[in-house]
Design an enzyme around this catalytic site. Structure first.
Site, PDB file in Angstrom:
ATOM      1  N   ASP A  84       0.782  -1.195   0.173  1.00 19.72           N
ATOM      2  CA  ASP A  84       0.124   0.086  -0.157  1.00 19.72           C
ATOM      3  C   ASP A  84       1.016   1.424  -0.084  1.00 19.72           C
ATOM      4  O   ASP A  84       0.988   1.478   1.302  1.00 19.72           O
ATOM      5  CB  ASP A  84      -0.501  -0.083   1.197  1.00 19.72           C
ATOM      6  CG  ASP A  84      -1.363   1.248   1.820  1.00 19.72           C
ATOM      7  OD1 ASP A  84      -2.106   1.909  -0.374  1.00 19.72           O
ATOM      8  OD2 ASP A  84      -1.525   1.935   2.803  1.00 19.72           O
ATOM      9  N   ASP A 144      -2.599   0.954   7.233  1.00 18.09           N
ATOM     10  CA  ASP A 144      -1.747   0.701   5.854  1.00 18.09           C
ATOM     11  C   ASP A 144      -1.484  -0.588   5.940  1.00 18.09           C
ATOM     12  O   ASP A 144      -1.549  -1.113   4.288  1.00 18.09           O
ATOM     13  CB  ASP A 144      -0.895   1.656   6.020  1.00 18.09           C
ATOM     14  CG  ASP A 144      -0.884   2.473   6.907  1.00 18.09           C
ATOM     15  OD1 ASP A 144      -1.178   3.760   6.473  1.00 18.09           O
ATOM     16  OD2 ASP A 144      -0.103   2.105   7.739  1.00 18.09           O
ATOM     17  N   GLU A 169      -2.194  -1.821  -5.376  1.00 15.03           N
ATOM     18  CA  GLU A 169      -3.445  -1.868  -5.594  1.00 15.03           C
ATOM     19  C   GLU A 169      -3.253  -0.209  -6.924  1.00 15.03           C
ATOM     20  O   GLU A 169      -2.577   0.027  -7.362  1.00 15.03           O
ATOM     21  CB  GLU A 169      -4.079  -1.017  -4.817  1.00 15.03           C
ATOM     22  CG  GLU A 169      -4.827  -1.656  -3.929  1.00 15.03           C
ATOM     23  CD  GLU A 169      -5.896  -0.723  -3.287  1.00 15.03           C
ATOM     24  OE1 GLU A 169      -5.880   1.061  -3.411  1.00 15.03           O
ATOM     25  OE2 GLU A 169      -6.192  -1.329  -1.657  1.00 15.03           O
TER      26      GLU A 169
END
Lengths: 166, 166
Positions: free
Chosen positions: B7, B139, B67
């Site tokens: 992340d 996170d 992501e």
């Protein structure tokens, strides 16, 4: 002081190395990092990092100069450019180089004396300033231009057009 | 198959490593890369790359899951995030890992079954799924979530929520 200038781009990343000889900027080396056609974005990031790391290891510049990017067509383009700029800078940072950043306006002003100069004017001015026997490609010219801008700036030619960060 | 999920963030980058044991996702390691306060952006990029490279070398994941970022508040934020994501991915690419990318929507759908899940729901679901004795930080939870999403996807649980690129 030997300077490597970088013009990051996701398809073509230009680099240009200059150093002053008797106070005048001289061309040491320049070129373009291009991934072979069809290589996906991740592969290109790896190529840009490893090729620039080789160039830095070979020519041993003392500082890296990069254009600040404050604008981009849209968020997606900015994100992509950010990836490229990040790995390009990392090639310098991992070799212990400080990074100097200059706005595109400042680079053009330092080179051509005019912030809104056209691409061709920058190419021609880089050729003249560095006494090149060839007209550098636009990305190579931009990379050499930011290196020259840093040289001017650090020689205190009244062109304090950027900032140095470690 | 051992997976490292990432992340990326310019202040805090979360990572989470999972692998299946008897078909169930298990927590191997997780954490956050934070540069000490006051470190400028370039220093943070270097810290993120070197710390993640160490984590990859130590835990030897076989794939990195990140992501996809299709949105950002504005161009400047996108550019900054791009730098961080670029150097984070490079830590995987330089170790020869393929990179799998998933949309935030797909990650949430894979974890919580609902694309618009809140941060707290993701943290709680990650804790339950991985049978953690602690509630992971947001996170770290997001990093573990994208790793679990890749695991589901590669186990063919009908969650073909992303794509794998080398």
């Amino acid at each position: 002081m030997r300077i490597i200038g970088i013009d990051p781009g996701s398809l073509i990343t230009g680099y240009g190395i200059v150093e002053p000889i008797d106070g005048r900027p001289c061309h040491v080396a320049s070129g373009r990092v291009m991934a072979p056609a069809g290589v996906p974005f991740n592969g290109r990031l790896r190529t840009i990092y490893s090729r620039l790391s080789e160039v830095v290891a070979h020519h041993r510049p003392e500082v890296m100069a990069v254009e600040d990017l404050f604008f981009a067509r849209n968020v997606k383009t900015a994100l992509k450019l950010g990836h490229v700029r990040g790995v390009a800078m990392l090639a310098g940072l991992n070799a212990g180089l400080p990074i100097a950043e200059y706005s595109p306006l400042a680079v053009k002003q330092a080179l051509v004396g005019y912030g809104r100069a056209q691409k061709e004017q920058v190419q021609e001015m880089v050729r003249l300033l560095l006494r090149l026997e060839f007209l550098p490609e636009p990305d190579t010219a931009d990379a050499l231009a930011v290196a020259v801008c840093h040289l001017h700036s650090s020689q205190g030619e009244g062109l304090l057009c950027g900032r140095l960060r470690r």
